[in-house]
Design an enzyme around this catalytic site. Sequence first.
Site, PDB file in Angstrom:
ATOM      1  N   GLY A 197       0.836  -1.204   0.000  1.00 19.09           N
ATOM      2  CA  GLY A 197       0.000   0.000   0.000  1.00 19.09           C
ATOM      3  C   GLY A 197       0.864   1.243   0.000  1.00 19.09           C
ATOM      4  O   GLY A 197       2.047   1.203  -0.377  1.00 19.09           O
ATOM      5  N   PHE A 198       0.303   2.348   0.451  1.00 14.78           N
ATOM      6  CA  PHE A 198       1.048   3.608   0.426  1.00 14.78           C
ATOM      7  C   PHE A 198       2.341   3.519   1.236  1.00 14.78           C
ATOM      8  O   PHE A 198       3.392   3.962   0.793  1.00 14.78           O
ATOM      9  CB  PHE A 198       0.183   4.751   0.956  1.00 14.78           C
ATOM     10  CG  PHE A 198      -0.915   5.153   0.009  1.00 14.78           C
ATOM     11  CD1 PHE A 198      -0.619   5.879  -1.128  1.00 14.78           C
ATOM     12  CD2 PHE A 198      -2.231   4.796   0.251  1.00 14.78           C
ATOM     13  CE1 PHE A 198      -1.606   6.261  -2.018  1.00 14.78           C
ATOM     14  CE2 PHE A 198      -3.232   5.170  -0.636  1.00 14.78           C
ATOM     15  CZ  PHE A 198      -2.929   5.901  -1.766  1.00 14.78           C
ATOM     16  N   GLY A 199       2.271   2.940   2.451  1.00 18.08           N
ATOM     17  CA  GLY A 199       3.438   2.891   3.323  1.00 18.08           C
ATOM     18  C   GLY A 199       4.504   1.944   2.817  1.00 18.08           C
ATOM     19  O   GLY A 199       5.676   2.317   2.690  1.00 18.08           O
ATOM     20  N   GLU A 222     -18.504  10.923   0.958  1.00 21.75           N
ATOM     21  CA  GLU A 222     -18.257  10.781  -0.478  1.00 21.75           C
ATOM     22  C   GLU A 222     -19.178   9.734  -1.100  1.00 21.75           C
ATOM     23  O   GLU A 222     -19.723   9.939  -2.184  1.00 21.75           O
ATOM     24  CB  GLU A 222     -16.777  10.449  -0.723  1.00 21.75           C
ATOM     25  CG  GLU A 222     -15.901  11.665  -0.398  1.00 21.75           C
ATOM     26  CD  GLU A 222     -14.396  11.464  -0.546  1.00 21.75           C
ATOM     27  OE1 GLU A 222     -13.941  10.316  -0.419  1.00 21.75           O
ATOM     28  OE2 GLU A 222     -13.696  12.466  -0.779  1.00 21.75           O
ATOM     29  N   ASP A 253      -1.849   2.368   8.626  1.00 20.43           N
ATOM     30  CA  ASP A 253      -3.075   2.120   9.384  1.00 20.43           C
ATOM     31  C   ASP A 253      -2.886   1.055  10.457  1.00 20.43           C
ATOM     32  O   ASP A 253      -3.800   0.783  11.239  1.00 20.43           O
ATOM     33  CB  ASP A 253      -4.194   1.662   8.443  1.00 20.43           C
ATOM     34  CG  ASP A 253      -4.688   2.804   7.567  1.00 20.43           C
ATOM     35  OD1 ASP A 253      -4.226   3.941   7.772  1.00 20.43           O
ATOM     36  OD2 ASP A 253      -5.535   2.557   6.698  1.00 20.43           O
ATOM     37  N   ALA A 303      -3.734   8.196   3.996  1.00 21.00           N
ATOM     38  CA  ALA A 303      -2.677   7.846   3.053  1.00 21.00           C
ATOM     39  C   ALA A 303      -1.393   8.671   3.253  1.00 21.00           C
ATOM     40  O   ALA A 303      -0.303   8.090   3.270  1.00 21.00           O
ATOM     41  CB  ALA A 303      -3.198   7.980   1.617  1.00 21.00           C
TER      42      ALA A 303
END
Lengths: 425, 425
Positions: B19-21, B176, B305, B321
Amino acid sequence: MKKESEARQPVRVVIIGGGFGGLECARNLRDPSFAVTLVDRRNHHLFQPLLYQVATAGLSAPEIAQPIRSLVRNQPNVTVLMEEAHAFDLAAKKVTLGGQVLEYDYLVLAMGAKTGYFGHHEWEEHAPGLKSLEDATQIRSRVLRAFERAEISTDDRERKRLMTMVVVGGGPTGVEMAGALAELSGKVLAEDFRRIRPEQAKVILIEAGPRLLATFPESLSAYAAERLRKMGVQVRLSTMVKDIGPALVQLDGEEIRAENIIWAAGVEAQSLTGTLGVPVDRGGRIQVEADCSLPGHPEVFAIGDLVSLTDKNKVRVPGVAPAATQMGRHVAKVIDAELRHRRMFDGAHQRAAFGYLDKGNMATIGRSSAVADAFGMKFRGWVAWLMWLFIHLLFLVGFRNRIAVVVQWVYSYFTWKRGARIIAR
Amino acid sequence: MKKESEARQPVRVVIIGGGFGGLECARNLRDPSFAVTLVDRRNHHLFQPLLYQVATAGLSAPEIAQPIRSLVRNQPNVTVLMEEAHAFDLAAKKVTLGGQVLEYDYLVLAMGAKTGYFGHHEWEEHAPGLKSLEDATQIRSRVLRAFERAEISTDDRERKRLMTMVVVGGGPTGVEMAGALAELSGKVLAEDFRRIRPEQAKVILIEAGPRLLATFPESLSAYAAERLRKMGVQVRLSTMVKDIGPALVQLDGEEIRAENIIWAAGVEAQSLTGTLGVPVDRGGRIQVEADCSLPGHPEVFAIGDLVSLTDKNKVRVPGVAPAATQMGRHVAKVIDAELRHRRMFDGAHQRAAFGYLDKGNMATIGRSSAVADAFGMKFRGWVAWLMWLFIHLLFLVGFRNRIAVVVQWVYSYFTWKRGARIIAR
């Protein structure tokens, strides 16, 4: 001559199937006297000629599909139902859907074809065909996952099996799949792995007949085979598949271990044709009359891949998208003409016979390489490839899809990357 | 001072999660002395902030995902394995994957979060969350199918249930989703049906707290609620969900029948954190040290997370994120600095503590409408919406994806159509 009252009953037309034939038929029944119900078990119209690009990660599923109801949004006389047809009662003029029964004045059967295994239904789970978006995304996941597993594997035999792909059937779909798989492993994936070398993957194309693309001129068949071989595809002609098991293709005296086996060797009509009480051929195709109606049922038509027909010019109508489209338009014209005739005259109306206009055949082999047989001429190489690109964009339904597909193609052309390399779980 | 021999052993870094990390960490370990193995059970990196657009048919799945191995293609010291981590042996410095055991010098845990139901796991099947592409395409199919079934239904109560959608949770994702669902039914689908009127569909947003977007300034929360109400969303604040059953949300003294219930009320860390033998909070988040390492295990880090951390500036690091990305970069720097230190000196190296740089918060409500809290200022309306568009395109990974998403957004903006209205079977 008779004059009908102003308060006419609507003419109920039920169309089963929103593929090329059914959609074209609905779109040509614009007279508000027609109450058209278009039934499909899926919510989308699918541009099948590009399905192999979804299966090989070049395009994403929504790029070649459009909601059927959006496509007839501006035609208020068309109601779209996402339902499956379960049974037909031709005598009572009724169709049973999942939750309701529809009565009709005219019925148009346009359910299309499914993958056919010549009686070997047990092959289906090991060698999926390519008829729906789910088929395509499943093949995409299986192929990409095989490379992922090969990267992890420490067993040479297993790696070899994982990196072998067999395509059965050397028609246009088989040729396009084999070419796209060769490019996927040889170019797209080449630099993305550390332990395996994807360009060493093996793609084998098996054809029972003596040449690829049997419906094309022989010189183009030879060109296609030669191009595929240059791309590293093992093309095996006059080769019969004896049996298919899990990751296993049995030939005459030889077996091939391949994680991915893709079936492109045949289609047959959707099974419901067998329940209609009219003659069907071995592939379940209905032998329709010259006007595409069912024998004994002038109010019921069948079109597209569902029928077996030799047209008014003694040409056998092939199971291709343009033929389905033309039949859909023809049937709409017949129904429309009959309505106009009935408004003016008593008595039967002489229906026109269907004539297929063959605009040619084309198949793409790989980047800058295709074959086309059109306008009485043969094209090959990049000229044919540009024709192929142009024609497919032209006929792809929907402005957004055209833009999106152009973006993908241009991007892939320059980067050798493919945008839809997603493995679904 | 010591000088190491030229033939150094590579430093083995295993990162679990792309993921992002995890991805950012791998990308910042460029020194060839590091042999990085990046493990993810999926083959793709996912741009989660746009997942709600896949769930509401605005974007297709491949447009917000990229193969992880393509993203590190140019970094030969990174090997990507599509595998699931099953167990960690911190004492022996080993990770057990599906088919193999990896030894490490450094381990970076970056598995991210999953949807959390506050102990009510039985709610999951009735109220799916939104964490993966499969979640998103499943919600898309369920929502679109509900309208299809409503068009077929002849029972008024059933129709009403089919056309009611509940979103639980008034954070950014919930806001959203609710906005996108209201636009889907009110605008996108409005003209495509004949029997139902999609604009009469009901979208209900339920939030337990007294306001939406609790982490935003109050004026922006009020603005978001007002905008959603103008779009037809029923916003219900200070409302607790008591129970969730099949197509049923139980509130205090009231029940809502809704075919689609979407859970956006909470996340928790991936379950493996419980097996590490280190303290975790109620949501399974690891209480890491100031440098993101595990207590007692300086060679093991957890980021994103997965962790609960108050940073060096006494700021609680949020589960977003940018925080994951920053932690990934921080850990890479710590590992890199340690390597350089060890090449030059004996003895321990003083590690830097992590500091979160808050670049602001934003959430989109609908077309031309968003809220943003950034640079110490509050933005709302179309200014915030343009900021939102720009930032999301900027951070979306991959050039092709950016182009494709721009095409979709521009097209949808002018036509009110959405390109990915595909119901998968």
